[in-house]
Scaffold this active site. Structure first.
Site, PDB file in Angstrom:
ATOM      1  CE  LYS A  11      -0.401   2.011   3.545  1.00 47.66           C
ATOM      2  NZ  LYS A  11       0.323   2.949   4.424  1.00 47.66           N
ATOM      3  CG  ASP A 139      -2.602   1.295   7.224  1.00 50.29           C
ATOM      4  OD1 ASP A 139      -3.802   2.463   6.787  1.00 50.29           O
ATOM      5  OD2 ASP A 139      -1.477   1.671   7.168  1.00 50.29           O
TER       6      ASP A 139
END
Length: 293
Positions: A11, A139
């Site tokens: 990410k 996240d």
């Protein structure tokens, strides 16, 4: 049943604005444009009677004990919300650096939830799936469906997917783990305090036409954790300088709370050349040319 397999991509925070620190829970309120890389870990699930995890790969050691892994934490959270959840043995091939600002552990956890959802025929928006993601880590929700999107709040508010052009990029991690907490401490916001930088709003990112359009929009944006991270790990400055020195680098910025940085290039060939040059000059660094989407 046959084993199930998924990728757990890195990410990347193209932007990361810290708006302030919330008065109720003390969490930092964020606004971030998140994309995902073509590099990542691989997760396999062999259905079976017991939940288990085996970790292998180049960064398996730094990932720590399997019992503390977010893969198992996410699976246990989902089992709490889905009675009789079918489980099995996970095998995680760990390639991404750890404590690197690219959500490796969170992406692994999200991959585990995707595999368990497939095994148990759970819809992607099943409430227990989303609840398990939120309970596992900030996240994890944005990693459940790894496509470009805005992430807000403390990670719990995830926007719809945003069509972006494929972005040729180089990722660099200098091999120095950077924990998130010291970076936020270095930012120095008190509970209830607004970040003065939040007076400059995040640019709109919907309807981006091409790379130049995207760069025009996010170039003036920022990662508010970059400056505090440099005080925790000054080597981040060297990685950013190495990217900015490469021909064709259009933007270089840190991802997350560091220490991984990214550089955006107009063409894949330019990114590949830059990655080779940087890897040759700094053989101890983790350097990868990739596409971000």
């Amino acid at each position: 049943m046959s084993p199930l397999v998924t990728r757990a991509p890195a990410k990347i925070n193209l932007t990361l604005h810290v708006l302030g620190r919330r008065p109720g829970d003390g969490y930092h309120a964020l606004e971030s444009l998140v994309v995902f890389a073509g590099v990542g870990d691989t997760l396999r699930l062999d259905p079976g009677p017991a939940l288990d995890l085996a970790v292998s790969g180049p960064t398996a050691g730094p990932a720590g004990p399997a019992g503390d892994n977010l893969v198992l934490k996410a699976a246990r959270r989902l089992a709490e919300g889905v009675p009789g959840l079918a489980v099995g043995r996970f095998s995680l091939l760990k390639r991404l650096p750890v404590a690197a600002g690219i959500g490796g552990g969170s992406s692994d956890a999200a991959g585990a939830l995707r595999l368990l959802a497939r095994l148990n025929a759970l819809a992607p928006d099943h409430p227990a799936l989303l609840a398990a993601a939120r309970a596992t880590g900030a996240d994890v929700p944005v990693c459940l469906d790894p496509r470009a999107r805005m992430m807000r709040g403390a990670g719990e508010a995830v926007g719809p997917a945003i069509p972006l052009p494929a972005l040729p990029a180089v990722l660099i991690n200098p091999g120095v783990p950077v924990e998130t907490a010291p970076v936020f401490r270095a930012l120095g916001l008190a509970v209830g305090q607004t970040n003065p930088a939040a007076a400059v709003p995040h640019p709109p990112v919907e309807g981006v036409r091409d790379l130049s359009d995207l760069l025009d929009r996010i170039g003036p944006a920022r990662n508010d954790l970059e400056a505090p991270a440099l005080t925790v790990a000054p080597v981040i400055g060297a990685t950013l300088a190495a990217l900015r020195a490469q021909e064709g680098c259009r933007l270089a910025r840190m991802s997350g709370s560091g220490a991984t940085v990214f550089g955006l290039f107009a063409h894949r060939s330019a990114a590949a050349r830059a990655a080779r040059a940087i890897a040759a000059a700094a053989p101890g660094w983790w350097v990868r040319a990739t596409l971000l989407r």
